[in-house]
Design a protein around this motif. Structure first.
Motif, PDB file in Angstrom:
ATOM      1  N   GLU A   1       0.849  -1.174   0.000  1.00 24.63           N
ATOM      2  CA  GLU A   1       0.000   0.000   0.000  1.00 24.63           C
ATOM      3  C   GLU A   1       0.883   1.222   0.000  1.00 24.63           C
ATOM      4  O   GLU A   1       1.901   1.255   0.672  1.00 24.63           O
ATOM      5  CB  GLU A   1      -0.902   0.020   1.235  1.00 24.63           C
ATOM      6  N   GLN A   2       0.503   2.238  -0.767  1.00 29.29           N
ATOM      7  CA  GLN A   2       1.304   3.448  -0.839  1.00 29.29           C
ATOM      8  C   GLN A   2       0.517   4.609  -0.264  1.00 29.29           C
ATOM      9  O   GLN A   2      -0.662   4.785  -0.567  1.00 29.29           O
ATOM     10  CB  GLN A   2       1.692   3.770  -2.284  1.00 29.29           C
ATOM     11  N   GLU A   3       1.161   5.421   0.577  1.00 30.19           N
ATOM     12  CA  GLU A   3       0.533   6.585   1.157  1.00 30.19           C
ATOM     13  C   GLU A   3       1.460   7.771   1.024  1.00 30.19           C
ATOM     14  O   GLU A   3       2.660   7.661   1.262  1.00 30.19           O
ATOM     15  CB  GLU A   3       0.240   6.357   2.647  1.00 30.19           C
TER      16      GLU A   3
ATOM     17  N   GLY B   1       4.937  -4.715   6.970  1.00 32.25           N
ATOM     18  CA  GLY B   1       5.175  -3.693   7.973  1.00 32.25           C
ATOM     19  C   GLY B   1       6.311  -2.748   7.656  1.00 32.25           C
ATOM     20  O   GLY B   1       6.441  -1.700   8.292  1.00 32.25           O
ATOM     21  N   HIS B   2       7.162  -3.080   6.683  1.00 31.89           N
ATOM     22  CA  HIS B   2       8.245  -2.199   6.293  1.00 31.89           C
ATOM     23  C   HIS B   2       7.709  -1.026   5.479  1.00 31.89           C
ATOM     24  O   HIS B   2       6.628  -1.089   4.892  1.00 31.89           O
ATOM     25  CB  HIS B   2       9.285  -2.961   5.463  1.00 31.89           C
ATOM     26  N   SER B   3       8.475   0.042   5.440  1.00 30.52           N
ATOM     27  CA  SER B   3       8.095   1.208   4.643  1.00 30.52           C
ATOM     28  C   SER B   3       9.334   1.779   3.976  1.00 30.52           C
ATOM     29  O   SER B   3      10.472   1.498   4.380  1.00 30.52           O
ATOM     30  CB  SER B   3       7.408   2.269   5.505  1.00 30.52           C
ATOM     31  N   LEU B   4       9.112   2.587   2.954  1.00 32.57           N
ATOM     32  CA  LEU B   4      10.206   3.160   2.168  1.00 32.57           C
ATOM     33  C   LEU B   4       9.824   4.573   1.749  1.00 32.57           C
ATOM     34  O   LEU B   4       8.759   4.785   1.164  1.00 32.57           O
ATOM     35  CB  LEU B   4      10.455   2.299   0.923  1.00 32.57           C
TER      36      LEU B   4
ATOM     37  N   ASP C   1      10.310   7.823  -9.300  1.00 32.67           N
ATOM     38  CA  ASP C   1      10.425   7.895  -7.843  1.00 32.67           C
ATOM     39  C   ASP C   1      11.693   7.159  -7.444  1.00 32.67           C
ATOM     40  O   ASP C   1      12.091   6.177  -8.067  1.00 32.67           O
ATOM     41  CB  ASP C   1       9.197   7.299  -7.152  1.00 32.67           C
ATOM     42  N   VAL C   2      12.359   7.670  -6.398  1.00 33.99           N
ATOM     43  CA  VAL C   2      13.670   7.160  -6.015  1.00 33.99           C
ATOM     44  C   VAL C   2      13.786   7.139  -4.496  1.00 33.99           C
ATOM     45  O   VAL C   2      13.320   8.056  -3.812  1.00 33.99           O
ATOM     46  CB  VAL C   2      14.794   8.016  -6.645  1.00 33.99           C
ATOM     47  N   ASP C   3      14.389   6.092  -3.971  1.00 29.81           N
ATOM     48  CA  ASP C   3      14.671   5.969  -2.544  1.00 29.81           C
ATOM     49  C   ASP C   3      15.416   7.223  -2.070  1.00 29.81           C
ATOM     50  O   ASP C   3      16.410   7.638  -2.674  1.00 29.81           O
ATOM     51  CB  ASP C   3      15.540   4.720  -2.330  1.00 29.81           C
ATOM     52  N   THR C   4      14.938   7.827  -0.996  1.00 34.18           N
ATOM     53  CA  THR C   4      15.555   9.069  -0.510  1.00 34.18           C
ATOM     54  C   THR C   4      16.998   8.871  -0.039  1.00 34.18           C
ATOM     55  O   THR C   4      17.732   9.847   0.132  1.00 34.18           O
ATOM     56  CB  THR C   4      14.738   9.661   0.649  1.00 34.18           C
TER      57      THR C   4
ATOM     58  N   MET D   1       7.452  13.955  -1.900  1.00 33.93           N
ATOM     59  CA  MET D   1       7.894  12.693  -1.322  1.00 33.93           C
ATOM     60  C   MET D   1       6.682  11.844  -0.993  1.00 33.93           C
ATOM     61  O   MET D   1       5.620  12.368  -0.621  1.00 33.93           O
ATOM     62  CB  MET D   1       8.720  12.922  -0.053  1.00 33.93           C
ATOM     63  N   VAL D   2       6.820  10.535  -1.154  1.00 32.16           N
ATOM     64  CA  VAL D   2       5.766   9.592  -0.775  1.00 32.16           C
ATOM     65  C   VAL D   2       6.380   8.521   0.108  1.00 32.16           C
ATOM     66  O   VAL D   2       7.599   8.313   0.108  1.00 32.16           O
ATOM     67  CB  VAL D   2       5.102   8.939  -2.007  1.00 32.16           C
ATOM     68  N   THR D   3       5.532   7.847   0.854  1.00 32.93           N
ATOM     69  CA  THR D   3       5.962   6.728   1.667  1.00 32.93           C
ATOM     70  C   THR D   3       5.302   5.453   1.145  1.00 32.93           C
ATOM     71  O   THR D   3       4.075   5.392   1.052  1.00 32.93           O
ATOM     72  CB  THR D   3       5.594   6.933   3.150  1.00 32.93           C
ATOM     73  N   VAL D   4       6.100   4.484   0.782  1.00 34.70           N
ATOM     74  CA  VAL D   4       5.608   3.184   0.323  1.00 34.70           C
ATOM     75  C   VAL D   4       5.534   2.259   1.530  1.00 34.70           C
ATOM     76  O   VAL D   4       6.542   2.057   2.219  1.00 34.70           O
ATOM     77  CB  VAL D   4       6.545   2.582  -0.751  1.00 34.70           C
TER      78      VAL D   4
END
Length: 222
Positions: free
Chosen positions: A5-7, A207-210, A177-180, A199-202
Motif C-alpha cells: 500500500e502506498q501513502e 510492515g516495512h516502509s520506504l 520515484d527514487v529511494d531518498t 515525497m511519498v511513503t511506500v
C-alpha cells in the motif's frame, strides 16, 4: 511491488510538491555517446547503430533476462532495490512496458533502464498533481541499474536520456520515484534537469516502509 500500500507523506514538509513548479521542456532528443555499437531501438523495431570506442557504453533494447546478474550485484552493493524480487525478469521488464534498454561496455552488461506506463500510485498522483496532467499522460522511468565497474563513464546519464527521449517522443511526461537514501541517483537526476515534486511513503504488507522522492523530467513541447 505486489501486496503493498502506498501513502503520501505530509506535503507540508515538502513544499516543492505544491503547484507552481517550473519544469524544463525538452524537444525530442537524439542520444549522443561514444558506444562500441550504439543501438537505440525504436518502437517500430528499427535500430540506429554507430561504431566507436570500446571504452564507452552503448545502448540496445533489452530482453530483461540478460540483466538479472546486474540487479543482484547492485542490490548487494547499494541495497537497491531495497527488497529483491524473486522474478527478476518480470521485475526488469514488466508487462506493457514502453521500452527497456541495456548499456554495454565491450561485451559486458553495464546498465539497464525501463520506461513503464504505471508505477507507485501515490508517486504518480504526486507527479500528476504537480504537472496538472492525468496519470495516463505520464511515463515512469524505472529499473535504472549501473554496474559498479561501469560507473563514472556516463552510463547512467546515457540510459536516463534514452528513456527520457522515448517518453517525450510518445508525447508523455517522464517521471520517476527514487529511494531518498540513494544520493548518487538523485544527483544524476538533478544534473539532467529533473525537478523534485515531493515525497511519498511506500508501505509494505510486512510492515516495512520506504520513503521516496518523486521527480519530474524534461517534458514534451506544448
Amino acid at each position: 511491488p505486489a501486496g503493498v500500500e502506498q501513502e503520501p507523506a505530509a506535503a507540508a514538509r515538502h513544499p516543492a510538491r505544491l503547484a507552481g513548479i517550473t519544469v524544463p521542456v525538452r524537444r525530442r532528443q537524439v542520444v549522443k555517446a561514444a558506444p562500441v555499437q550504439q543501438q537505440i531501438g525504436a518502437r517500430t523495431g528499427q535500430r540506429e547503430t554507430q561504431h566507436v570506442s570500446q571504452d564507452e557504453p552503448g545502448i540496445r533494447m533489452c530482453p530483461g533476462r540478460a540483466c538479472a546478474g546486474l540487479v543482484r550485484e547492485v542490490h548487494a552493493l547499494d541495497r537497491y532495490p531495497r527488497f529483491l524480487p524473486e522474478d527478476l525478469t518480470s521485475f526488469l521488464v514488466p508487462p506493457a512496458t514502453y521500452g527497456s534498454w541495456v548499456a554495454e561496455c565491450g561485451r559486458q552488461v553495464a546498465g539497464h533502464i525501463a520506461l513503464l506506463p504505471h508505477g507507485v500510485p501515490s508517486a504518480l498522483q504526486t507527479a500528476s498533481n504537480a504537472l496538472g496532467r492525468p496519470a495516463d499522460q505520464l511515463a515512469v522511468v524505472a529499473r535504472l541499474f549501473v554496474s559498479p565497474q561501469a560507473r563514472g563513464r556516463g552510463t547512467g546519464r546515457l540510459l536516463l536520456d534514452t528513456a527520457t527521449a522515448e517518453a517525450v517522443s510518445r508525447g508523455l511526461w517522464p517521471v520517476l520515484d527514487v529511494d531518498t537514501d540513494l544520493a548518487p541517483a538523485i544527483a544524476l537526476y538533478e544534473s539532467r534537469g529533473w525537478v523534485r515534486a515531493g515525497m511519498v511513503t511506500v508501505r509494505f504488507s510486512d510492515g516495512h516502509s520506504l520513503n521516496e522522492y518523486v521527480y519530474l523530467g524534461p517534458g514534451p513541447p506544448g
